[in-house]
Write an enzyme that holds these catalytic residues in place. Structure first.
Site, PDB file in Angstrom:
ATOM      1  N   GLY A 189      19.575  59.114   3.249  1.00 13.80           N
ATOM      2  CA  GLY A 189      20.645  58.211   3.686  1.00 13.80           C
ATOM      3  C   GLY A 189      22.027  58.758   3.408  1.00 13.80           C
ATOM      4  N   ASN A 231      18.725  57.653  -2.106  1.00 17.63           N
ATOM      5  CA  ASN A 231      19.933  56.840  -1.929  1.00 17.63           C
ATOM      6  C   ASN A 231      19.824  55.825  -0.784  1.00 17.63           C
ATOM      7  OD1 ASN A 231      23.015  56.375  -2.020  1.00 17.63           O
ATOM      8  ND2 ASN A 231      22.651  57.126   0.069  1.00 17.63           N
ATOM      9  N   SER A 250      21.169  49.314  -8.470  1.00 15.01           N
ATOM     10  CA  SER A 250      22.391  48.508  -8.305  1.00 15.01           C
ATOM     11  C   SER A 250      22.511  47.631  -9.542  1.00 15.01           C
ATOM     12  CB  SER A 250      22.273  47.610  -7.068  1.00 15.01           C
ATOM     13  OG  SER A 250      23.268  46.605  -7.099  1.00 15.01           O
ATOM     14  N   TYR A 283      16.957  41.990  -2.267  1.00  9.30           N
ATOM     15  CA  TYR A 283      17.680  43.213  -2.639  1.00  9.30           C
ATOM     16  C   TYR A 283      17.628  43.430  -4.166  1.00  9.30           C
ATOM     17  CZ  TYR A 283      21.666  46.502  -2.830  1.00  9.30           C
ATOM     18  OH  TYR A 283      22.480  47.585  -3.039  1.00  9.30           O
ATOM     19  N   ALA A 326      15.479  42.302  -6.310  1.00 12.92           N
ATOM     20  CA  ALA A 326      14.113  42.632  -6.736  1.00 12.92           C
ATOM     21  C   ALA A 326      13.805  44.099  -6.430  1.00 12.92           C
ATOM     22  CB  ALA A 326      13.110  41.715  -6.040  1.00 12.92           C
ATOM     23  N   LYS A 332      15.947  46.547  -6.261  1.00  9.87           N
ATOM     24  CA  LYS A 332      16.736  47.417  -7.146  1.00  9.87           C
ATOM     25  C   LYS A 332      16.229  47.352  -8.589  1.00  9.87           C
ATOM     26  CE  LYS A 332      19.422  49.072  -3.965  1.00  9.87           C
ATOM     27  NZ  LYS A 332      19.282  50.481  -3.573  1.00  9.87           N
ATOM     28  N   ILE A 389      31.114  49.009  -4.494  1.00 11.13           N
ATOM     29  CA  ILE A 389      31.644  50.270  -3.965  1.00 11.13           C
ATOM     30  C   ILE A 389      32.056  50.040  -2.513  1.00 11.13           C
ATOM     31  CG2 ILE A 389      31.185  52.733  -3.608  1.00 11.13           C
ATOM     32  CD1 ILE A 389      30.877  51.813  -6.577  1.00 11.13           C
TER      33      ILE A 389
HETATM   34  P1  NAP Z   1      25.751  52.364   3.719  1.00  5.79           P
HETATM   35  O1  NAP Z   1      27.177  52.741   3.807  1.00  5.79           O
HETATM   36  O2  NAP Z   1      25.264  51.181   4.485  1.00  5.79           O
HETATM   37  O3  NAP Z   1      24.864  53.663   4.104  1.00  5.79           O
HETATM   38  C1  NAP Z   1      23.475  53.574   4.081  1.00  5.79           C
HETATM   39  C2  NAP Z   1      22.869  54.935   4.374  1.00  5.79           C
HETATM   40  O4  NAP Z   1      21.440  54.802   4.292  1.00  5.79           O
HETATM   41  C3  NAP Z   1      23.170  55.443   5.777  1.00  5.79           C
HETATM   42  O5  NAP Z   1      23.290  56.842   5.742  1.00  5.79           O
HETATM   43  C4  NAP Z   1      21.918  55.029   6.565  1.00  5.79           C
HETATM   44  O6  NAP Z   1      21.622  55.860   7.685  1.00  5.79           O
HETATM   45  C5  NAP Z   1      20.849  55.242   5.509  1.00  5.79           C
HETATM   46  N1  NAP Z   1      19.648  54.472   5.803  1.00  5.79           N
HETATM   47  C6  NAP Z   1      19.493  53.147   5.941  1.00  5.79           C
HETATM   48  N2  NAP Z   1      18.220  52.838   6.216  1.00  5.79           N
HETATM   49  C7  NAP Z   1      17.539  54.024   6.242  1.00  5.79           C
HETATM   50  C8  NAP Z   1      16.189  54.384   6.482  1.00  5.79           C
HETATM   51  N3  NAP Z   1      15.249  53.459   6.736  1.00  5.79           N
HETATM   52  N4  NAP Z   1      15.860  55.692   6.465  1.00  5.79           N
HETATM   53  C9  NAP Z   1      16.784  56.644   6.209  1.00  5.79           C
HETATM   54  N5  NAP Z   1      18.080  56.361   5.971  1.00  5.79           N
HETATM   55  C10 NAP Z   1      18.454  55.066   5.988  1.00  5.79           C
HETATM   56  O7  NAP Z   1      25.334  52.079   2.195  1.00  5.79           O
HETATM   57  P2  NAP Z   1      26.019  52.557   0.826  1.00  5.79           P
HETATM   58  O8  NAP Z   1      26.958  51.501   0.393  1.00  5.79           O
HETATM   59  O9  NAP Z   1      26.475  53.952   0.938  1.00  5.79           O
HETATM   60  O10 NAP Z   1      24.749  52.473  -0.148  1.00  5.79           O
HETATM   61  C11 NAP Z   1      23.994  53.599  -0.551  1.00  5.79           C
HETATM   62  C12 NAP Z   1      23.033  53.169  -1.648  1.00  5.79           C
HETATM   63  O11 NAP Z   1      23.758  52.632  -2.750  1.00  5.79           O
HETATM   64  C13 NAP Z   1      22.056  52.084  -1.210  1.00  5.79           C
HETATM   65  O12 NAP Z   1      20.796  52.292  -1.803  1.00  5.79           O
HETATM   66  C14 NAP Z   1      22.680  50.820  -1.779  1.00  5.79           C
HETATM   67  O13 NAP Z   1      21.745  49.811  -1.985  1.00  5.79           O
HETATM   68  C15 NAP Z   1      23.270  51.338  -3.072  1.00  5.79           C
HETATM   69  N6  NAP Z   1      24.347  50.509  -3.608  1.00  5.79           N
HETATM   70  C16 NAP Z   1      25.511  50.336  -2.902  1.00  5.79           C
HETATM   71  C17 NAP Z   1      26.504  49.523  -3.446  1.00  5.79           C
HETATM   72  C18 NAP Z   1      27.820  49.288  -2.744  1.00  5.79           C
HETATM   73  O14 NAP Z   1      28.617  48.502  -3.276  1.00  5.79           O
HETATM   74  N7  NAP Z   1      28.089  49.904  -1.616  1.00  5.79           N
HETATM   75  C19 NAP Z   1      26.303  48.911  -4.681  1.00  5.79           C
HETATM   76  C20 NAP Z   1      25.108  49.120  -5.360  1.00  5.79           C
HETATM   77  C21 NAP Z   1      24.137  49.927  -4.814  1.00  5.79           C
HETATM   78  P3  NAP Z   1      22.163  55.479   9.179  1.00  5.79           P
HETATM   79  O15 NAP Z   1      23.654  55.748   9.135  1.00  5.79           O
HETATM   80  O16 NAP Z   1      21.448  56.393  10.086  1.00  5.79           O
HETATM   81  O17 NAP Z   1      21.846  54.033   9.358  1.00  5.79           O
END
Ligand code: NAP
Length: 247
Positions: free
Chosen positions: A12, A90, A142, A155, A157, A159, A188
């Protein structure tokens, strides 16, 4: 050049935190295999950008939720890069809803993409890492996996599950010099959080001691620490990157 000559597999990475990790790792000299699901153009742009650091980089379309695709992916990455030294699980999504309205599909999609995905990749990379006699696995959890959050039973659960998985794998593989740690980001700024209501954002902000949201780069810097020898005695831990929100 903390990761010079290492190969990292990041799931991702077409956007957000994953993209920042790919950039930081490449800056530190790592070769990068990364995945995406549907953002083909962004993935191609990232691949080209990563080449400017003078490293090898390939983006793969691979659904993190699919066990068969993970098997295929890791086989291809090993063929192209020979080793996988670092894995960052990720890829993640949200399907928020109150439990009264949550559908079985919303539950299942989260469990498959966020939690089963971690098993899918780890199952494939553990053997090659054992042969190499080392590796670093980083799983993206998370803070809500520790604190819970209304509207995110699915979500949270998933994490929390990642944390249990991470600690167990660390205990299983520590003797093989394979470390496994989790990162727990707070709020973030990425596309994932853009969609949240202003009310919810304000509520988060009030509780962040640093008084601001975090950036993807700030999570990526902690990934470099966990991926590199800087963290050689850190194993089975969850590092919060949350500006103090979870304190
Ligand atoms: P994001 O901007 O929505 O990006 C998600 C990424 O994951 C994208 O590259 C997407 O690819 C890819 N993805 C989604 N479903 C997928 C699948 N089935 N197979 C392969 N790739 C997939 O999310 P983010 O904020 O960067 O989050 C990244 C990680 O950090 C996640 O695990 C999220 O739960 C965790 N997190 C984020 C936050 C926050 O505040 N942002 C907080 C805590 C934890 P496509 O572009 O092709 O869809």
């Amino acid at each position: 050049m903390l990761l010079k000559g290492k190969t990292a597999l990041i799931t991702g990475a077409s956007r957000g935190i994953g993209e920042a990790i790919a950039n930081k790792f490449a800056q530190e000299g790592a070769n990068i295999a990364f995945t995406y699901l549907s953002s083909k153009e962004k993935a191609l742009a990232l691949e080209n950008h990563l080449h400017t650091y003078g490293i090898k980089a390939i983006g793969y379309k691979s659904d993190a939720a699919s066990f068969a695709e993970a098997e295929h992916l890791v086989g291809n990455v090993l063929m192209e890069f020979q080793t996988i030294d670092i894995v960052v699980n990720n890829a993640g999504i949200t399907r928020d809803n109150l439990i009264l309205r949550m559908t079985e599909q919303q539950w299942d999609e989260i469990m498959h993409t966020n939690l089963k995905s971690v098993f899918n990749i780890c199952k494939q990379v553990v053997k090659p890492m054992m042969k190499q006699r080392g590796g670093s696995i980083i799983n993206m959890s998370s803070i809500v996996g520790m604190t819970g959050n209304a509207g995110q039973t699915n979500y949270s659960a998933s994490k929390a599950g990642i944390i249990g998985f991470t600690k167990s794998l660390a205990k299983e593989l520590g003797s093989r010099n394979i470390r496994c740690n989790a990162i727990a980001p707070g709020f973030i700024e990425t596309e994932m959080t853009h969609g949240l209501s202003d009310e919810l954002k304000e509520q988060f902000m009030k509780n962040i001691p640093l008084g601001r949201y975090g950036s993807s780069e700030e999570v990526a810097k902690v990934c470099v620490f966990l991926a590199s020898e800087l963290s050689s005695y850190v194993n089975g831990q969850v590092i919060s990157v949350c500006g103090g929100l979870n304190t």
